[in-house]
Scaffold this motif. Structure first.
Motif, mmCIF file in Angstrom:
data_model
loop_
_atom_site.group_PDB
_atom_site.id
_atom_site.type_symbol
_atom_site.label_atom_id
_atom_site.label_comp_id
_atom_site.label_asym_id
_atom_site.label_seq_id
_atom_site.Cartn_x
_atom_site.Cartn_y
_atom_site.Cartn_z
ATOM 1 N N GLU A 1 36.108 44.941 22.323
ATOM 2 C CA GLU A 1 37.626 45.223 21.925
ATOM 3 C C GLU A 1 38.151 45.548 20.803
ATOM 4 O O GLU A 1 37.313 45.073 19.765
ATOM 5 N N ASN A 2 38.998 46.507 20.698
ATOM 6 C CA ASN A 2 39.636 46.585 19.263
ATOM 7 C C ASN A 2 40.632 45.530 18.741
ATOM 8 O O ASN A 2 41.184 44.990 19.733
ATOM 9 N N GLU A 3 41.094 45.674 17.501
ATOM 10 C CA GLU A 3 41.899 44.814 17.124
ATOM 11 C C GLU A 3 43.208 44.787 17.953
ATOM 12 O O GLU A 3 44.077 43.933 18.117
ATOM 13 N N ALA A 4 43.810 46.106 18.385
ATOM 14 C CA ALA A 4 45.017 46.407 19.138
ATOM 15 C C ALA A 4 44.920 45.660 20.255
ATOM 16 O O ALA A 4 45.979 45.098 20.874
ATOM 17 N N GLN A 5 43.807 45.264 21.088
ATOM 18 C CA GLN A 5 43.708 44.707 22.419
ATOM 19 C C GLN A 5 44.004 43.111 21.994
ATOM 20 O O GLN A 5 44.398 42.674 22.997
ATOM 21 N N ILE A 6 42.935 42.846 20.919
ATOM 22 C CA ILE A 6 43.141 41.326 20.568
ATOM 23 C C ILE A 6 44.538 41.000 20.296
ATOM 24 O O ILE A 6 45.107 39.959 20.645
ATOM 25 N N GLU A 7 45.144 41.837 19.618
ATOM 26 C CA GLU A 7 46.610 41.560 19.160
ATOM 27 C C GLU A 7 47.655 41.621 20.545
ATOM 28 O O GLU A 7 48.501 40.666 20.413
ATOM 29 N N ALA A 8 47.404 42.403 21.434
ATOM 30 C CA ALA A 8 48.118 42.544 22.794
ATOM 31 C C ALA A 8 48.042 41.018 23.413
ATOM 32 O O ALA A 8 48.949 40.737 24.107
ATOM 33 N N THR A 9 46.727 40.798 23.794
ATOM 34 C CA THR A 9 46.407 39.535 24.192
ATOM 35 C C THR A 9 47.128 38.220 23.574
ATOM 36 O O THR A 9 47.601 37.534 24.180
ATOM 37 N N LEU A 10 46.871 38.178 22.299
ATOM 38 C CA LEU A 10 47.463 37.140 21.569
ATOM 39 C C LEU A 10 49.260 37.227 21.653
ATOM 40 O O LEU A 10 49.694 36.107 22.097
ATOM 41 N N ALA A 11 49.775 38.486 21.619
ATOM 42 C CA ALA A 11 51.212 38.513 21.941
ATOM 43 C C ALA A 11 51.798 38.112 23.213
ATOM 44 O O ALA A 11 52.649 37.452 23.466
ATOM 45 N N ARG A 12 50.979 38.659 24.190
ATOM 46 C CA ARG A 12 51.146 38.046 25.569
ATOM 47 C C ARG A 12 51.097 36.457 25.539
ATOM 48 O O ARG A 12 51.931 35.927 26.392
ATOM 49 N N HIS A 13 50.186 36.050 24.979
ATOM 50 C CA HIS A 13 49.997 34.451 25.142
ATOM 51 C C HIS A 13 51.098 33.744 24.408
ATOM 52 O O HIS A 13 51.739 32.659 24.997
ATOM 53 N N LEU A 14 51.571 34.328 23.310
ATOM 54 C CA LEU A 14 52.439 33.639 22.522
ATOM 55 C C LEU A 14 53.959 33.608 23.415
ATOM 56 O O LEU A 14 54.673 32.837 23.310
ATOM 57 N N GLN A 15 54.160 34.916 24.061
ATOM 58 C CA GLN A 15 55.302 35.015 24.847
ATOM 59 C C GLN A 15 55.496 34.110 26.123
ATOM 60 O O GLN A 15 56.343 33.588 26.454
ATOM 61 N N ALA A 16 53.958 33.913 26.577
ATOM 62 C CA ALA A 16 54.032 33.107 27.732
ATOM 63 C C ALA A 16 54.549 31.462 27.527
ATOM 64 O O ALA A 16 55.017 30.926 28.244
ATOM 65 N N PHE A 17 54.489 31.023 26.174
ATOM 66 C CA PHE A 17 55.135 29.881 26.054
ATOM 67 C C PHE A 17 56.455 29.630 26.167
ATOM 68 O O PHE A 17 56.875 28.403 26.634
ATOM 69 N N ALA A 18 57.361 30.576 26.236
ATOM 70 C CA ALA A 18 58.818 30.500 26.808
ATOM 71 C C ALA A 18 58.756 30.391 28.385
ATOM 72 O O ALA A 18 59.710 30.045 28.941
ATOM 73 N N GLY A 19 57.651 30.746 29.005
ATOM 74 C CA GLY A 19 57.444 30.759 30.543
ATOM 75 C C GLY A 19 56.801 29.233 31.113
ATOM 76 O O GLY A 19 57.040 28.421 30.681
ATOM 77 N N SER A 20 56.226 29.528 32.035
ATOM 78 C CA SER A 20 55.471 28.495 32.815
ATOM 79 C C SER A 20 54.049 28.356 32.306
ATOM 80 O O SER A 20 53.409 29.306 31.433
ATOM 81 N N VAL A 21 53.801 27.158 32.830
ATOM 82 C CA VAL A 21 52.373 26.793 32.261
ATOM 83 C C VAL A 21 51.369 27.863 32.983
ATOM 84 O O VAL A 21 50.494 28.256 32.560
ATOM 85 N N ASP A 22 51.713 28.427 34.289
ATOM 86 C CA ASP A 22 51.042 29.477 34.978
ATOM 87 C C ASP A 22 50.716 30.676 34.088
ATOM 88 O O ASP A 22 49.646 31.222 33.995
ATOM 89 N N ALA A 23 51.824 30.938 33.284
ATOM 90 C CA ALA A 23 51.815 32.237 32.433
ATOM 91 C C ALA A 23 50.829 31.951 31.504
ATOM 92 O O ALA A 23 50.180 32.849 30.976
ATOM 93 N N ILE A 24 51.045 30.726 30.632
ATOM 94 C CA ILE A 24 50.147 30.424 29.558
ATOM 95 C C ILE A 24 48.529 30.487 30.066
ATOM 96 O O ILE A 24 47.838 31.048 29.464
ATOM 97 N N MET A 25 48.313 30.006 31.523
ATOM 98 C CA MET A 25 47.053 29.668 31.915
ATOM 99 C C MET A 25 46.441 31.233 32.183
ATOM 100 O O MET A 25 45.177 31.500 32.096
#
Length: 114
Positions: A1-25
Motif C-alpha cells: 500500500e502506498n501512503e495515499a491509501q494509508i491516508e485514505a483509510t485514516l481519513a475514513r476512520h477519523l470521519q467515522a467518529f462522527a457516526g456510529s460505532v459500526d462505522a468506526i468498526m
C-alpha cells in the motif's frame, strides 16, 4: 500500500467518529489489536466494546471538538496527535494499516480535571 491509501483509510476512520460505532468498526479486522493504557484489546468484539464505552462515556460535545493536531505517515504506519478541548487536551494514536484495515493501533490520552 502506498501512503495515499494509508491516508485514505485514516481519513475514513477519523470521519467515522462522527457516526456510529459500526462505522468506526468497519476499519478493523478480526485480527486487529488495539493497545490501550489498560492493556491490549484483541479482535472485533473487544475493540467494539472499547468504542461503545468511549462514546457512551463522552459528553456529546466531545466528538465535534475533536481537532487533529498532527498526522505523519511512513510506510504502513500512521501517527496522529489530537485534542478535544476542553475535555481532552492531548491524545495520540499510532496505526499500522494493511489492506485497508487497521491491523494494530496504540491509543493514549490525557484528560483534563473537571
Amino acid at each position: 500500500e502506498n501512503e495515499a491509501q494509508i491516508e485514505a483509510t485514516l481519513a475514513r476512520h477519523l470521519q467515522a467518529f462522527a457516526g456510529s460505532v459500526d462505522a468506526i468498526m468497519s476499519d478493523y479486522a478480526e485480527s486487529s489489536v488495539l493497545f490501550t493504557p489498560d492493556g491490549p484489546l484483541m479482535g472485533l468484539d473487544q475493540i467494539r466494546s472499547f468504542f461503545e464505552a468511549f462514546k457512551a462515556n463522552s459528553p456529546p460535545e466531545l466528538i465535534p471538538a475533536l481537532t487533529l493536531l498532527r498526522q505523519d505517515i511512513r510506510g504502513e504506519v500512521a501517527y496522529i496527535t489530537w485534542k478535544a478541548d476542553p475535555f481532552i487536551p492531548l491524545a495520540t494514536d499510532t496505526f499500522v494499516i494493511h489492506d485497508g484495515k487497521i491491523q494494530a493501533q496504540t491509543f493514549a490520552l490525557f484528560r483534563s480535571n473537571g
